[in-house]
Design a protein around this motif. Structure first.
Motif, short mmCIF file in Angstrom:
data_model
loop_
_atom_site.label_atom_id
_atom_site.label_comp_id
_atom_site.label_asym_id
_atom_site.label_seq_id
_atom_site.Cartn_x
_atom_site.Cartn_y
_atom_site.Cartn_z
N GLN A 197 4.15 9.11 6.73
CA GLN A 197 3.93 8.58 8.06
C GLN A 197 2.53 8.85 8.60
O GLN A 197 1.95 7.99 9.27
N HIS A 198 2.01 10.04 8.32
CA HIS A 198 0.81 10.49 9.03
C HIS A 198 -0.44 10.62 8.16
O HIS A 198 -1.53 10.79 8.70
N LEU A 199 -0.30 10.55 6.86
CA LEU A 199 -1.46 10.72 5.98
C LEU A 199 -1.69 9.48 5.13
O LEU A 199 -2.73 8.83 5.23
N PHE A 200 -0.70 9.13 4.32
CA PHE A 200 -0.84 7.96 3.45
C PHE A 200 -0.31 6.72 4.17
O PHE A 200 0.64 6.07 3.73
N ASN A 201 -0.93 6.40 5.29
CA ASN A 201 -0.44 5.31 6.14
C ASN A 201 -1.45 4.17 6.27
O ASN A 201 -1.28 3.29 7.12
N ASN A 202 -2.50 4.19 5.46
CA ASN A 202 -3.57 3.18 5.50
C ASN A 202 -4.33 3.17 6.82
O ASN A 202 -5.08 2.23 7.09
N VAL A 203 -4.17 4.22 7.59
CA VAL A 203 -4.97 4.42 8.81
C VAL A 203 -5.80 5.69 8.66
O VAL A 203 -7.02 5.67 8.74
N ILE A 204 -5.12 6.79 8.41
CA ILE A 204 -5.82 8.04 8.12
C ILE A 204 -6.39 8.02 6.71
O ILE A 204 -7.52 8.48 6.47
N TRP A 205 -5.64 7.46 5.76
CA TRP A 205 -6.07 7.41 4.36
C TRP A 205 -5.30 6.31 3.65
O TRP A 205 -4.16 6.01 4.04
N PRO A 206 -5.89 5.71 2.60
CA PRO A 206 -5.13 4.73 1.82
C PRO A 206 -3.86 5.34 1.23
O PRO A 206 -3.78 6.55 1.00
N ASP A 207 -2.88 4.49 0.99
CA ASP A 207 -1.60 4.96 0.47
C ASP A 207 -1.67 5.07 -1.04
O ASP A 207 -1.38 4.12 -1.78
N PHE A 208 -2.05 6.27 -1.51
CA PHE A 208 -2.17 6.49 -2.94
C PHE A 208 -0.81 6.64 -3.62
O PHE A 208 -0.76 6.84 -4.84
N THR A 209 0.28 6.54 -2.88
CA THR A 209 1.58 6.44 -3.54
C THR A 209 1.85 5.01 -3.98
O THR A 209 2.89 4.73 -4.59
N ARG A 210 0.91 4.08 -3.68
CA ARG A 210 1.01 2.68 -4.12
C ARG A 210 -0.28 2.19 -4.75
O ARG A 210 -0.42 0.99 -5.03
N LEU A 211 -1.20 3.08 -4.96
CA LEU A 211 -2.49 2.71 -5.56
C LEU A 211 -2.68 3.47 -6.88
O LEU A 211 -2.24 4.62 -7.01
N PRO A 212 -3.35 2.84 -7.86
CA PRO A 212 -4.00 1.54 -7.80
C PRO A 212 -3.04 0.36 -7.83
O PRO A 212 -3.42 -0.75 -7.46
N ARG A 213 -1.77 0.60 -8.28
CA ARG A 213 -0.78 -0.46 -8.26
C ARG A 213 0.54 0.12 -7.81
O ARG A 213 0.83 1.31 -8.04
N ARG A 214 1.35 -0.71 -7.19
CA ARG A 214 2.64 -0.23 -6.71
C ARG A 214 3.49 0.33 -7.86
O ARG A 214 4.23 1.30 -7.67
N ASP A 215 3.38 -0.28 -9.05
CA ASP A 215 4.18 0.18 -10.19
C ASP A 215 3.46 1.24 -11.02
O ASP A 215 3.99 1.71 -12.02
N GLN A 216 2.25 1.63 -10.61
CA GLN A 216 1.50 2.68 -11.32
C GLN A 216 0.67 3.46 -10.31
O GLN A 216 -0.55 3.45 -10.35
N PRO A 217 1.33 4.20 -9.42
CA PRO A 217 0.59 4.96 -8.40
C PRO A 217 0.01 6.24 -8.98
O PRO A 217 0.55 6.81 -9.92
N ILE A 218 -1.07 6.69 -8.38
CA ILE A 218 -1.67 7.95 -8.82
C ILE A 218 -0.85 9.15 -8.34
O ILE A 218 -0.86 10.21 -8.94
N LEU A 219 -0.10 8.97 -7.22
CA LEU A 219 0.74 10.03 -6.67
C LEU A 219 2.18 9.57 -6.60
O LEU A 219 2.46 8.43 -6.20
#
Length: 260
Positions: free
Chosen positions: A96-118
């Motif tokens: 909600q507060h960190l990986f929300n594409n406001v404070i920081w990009p959502d690296f639970t969906r990057l670089p791809r939704r099916d291959q996230p770094i986190l």
């Protein structure tokens, strides 16, 4: 088990780093500012991050680690995302507060939704995890947000990190009868600020002394304090020295290494 103290301060100032411990090169316990002292190769070797709670001084390194190592991790064969382990409430706070594409990009969906770094992996208090060959028990803590501590089984006994916590009877009950190689316990404030420690569910020296009466210790147990605020170390250690403690207590120092 090899332990490297990356950060053990309650906040930042010159030579002060917030909470982070590296276990055997691949497991990070909390991700405070201390992670910034790791090389890029060392950061890329981290496979697991276990979080005690959601407060910024313990989690702020996660998004920066993801950004720094993404390309190196993607080049690994096979690719392995970094697994971030925490209580469900802690992981929800990250979403909600960190990986929300406001404070920081959502690296639970990057670089791809099916291959996230986190990937975010929930646990519960009482769970026993096996991460990179380490057996880690999730221990109870009592803080202003849902929180936990960690016990790591080692050949020398248990390495115990309380996380941020106020008085914590459930912890001592859980540890009763266990051989403890080292207890790392927070002491965030000096006794002149005991009221603030109580409100914020931290410990001060006199509160620590009362807590340690509940611990089964022997002469092989070392007790280290952590999370002392910058500028408070002299007051905290001076007050501890004046107390009748069951064993000597020392303050952790950034950069220390231990083997258990």
């Amino acid at each position: 088990m090899n332990l490297r103290v990356l950060g053990c301060s309650g906040s930042i100032a010159l030579d002060n780093r917030t909470t982070s411990f590296l276990l055997d090169e691949h497991v990070l316990v909390d991700a405070g500012t201390g992670v910034g002292d790791l090389t890029l190769d060392e950061l890329a070797a981290i496979d697991h991050i276990v979080l005690s709670h959601s407060h910024l001084d313990h989690v702020l390194g996660i998004p920066l680690i993801a950004d720094s190592v993404m390309q190196r991790r993607l080049a690994m064969t096979p690719f392995r995302p970094i697994q971030v382990h925490g209580l469900p409430e802690t992981l929800d706070a990250l979403r909600q507060h960190l990986f929300n594409n406001v404070i920081w990009p959502d690296f639970t969906r990057l670089p791809r939704r099916d291959q996230p770094i986190l990937t975010l992996v929930p646990f519960q208090t009482g769970d026993l995890l096996t991460l990179s060959g380490l057996r880690i028990e999730i221990l109870p803590a009592w803080h202003t947000v849902p929180a936990c501590g960690f016990g790591v089984e080692t050949p020398s006994g248990w390495w115990v990190f309380t996380g941020d916590t106020g008085p914590n009877p459930a912890l001592w009950e859980r540890l009763r009868g266990r051989p403890i190689a080292q207890l790392v316990i927070e002491t965030a404030f000096n006794d002149d600020e005991r009221a603030l420690a109580e409100i914020s569910r931290h410990l001060s020296p006199s509160m620590l002394a009362a807590e340690l009466l509940n611990l089964d210790v022997d002469s092989d147990t070392s007790i280290a304090i952590t999370h002392v605020k910058p500028g408070e170390m002299a007051a905290v250690t001076g007050q501890l020295a004046a107390l009748d403690l069951p064993l000597p207590v020392f303050a952790l120092t950034r950069g220390e290494r231990y083997r258990f």
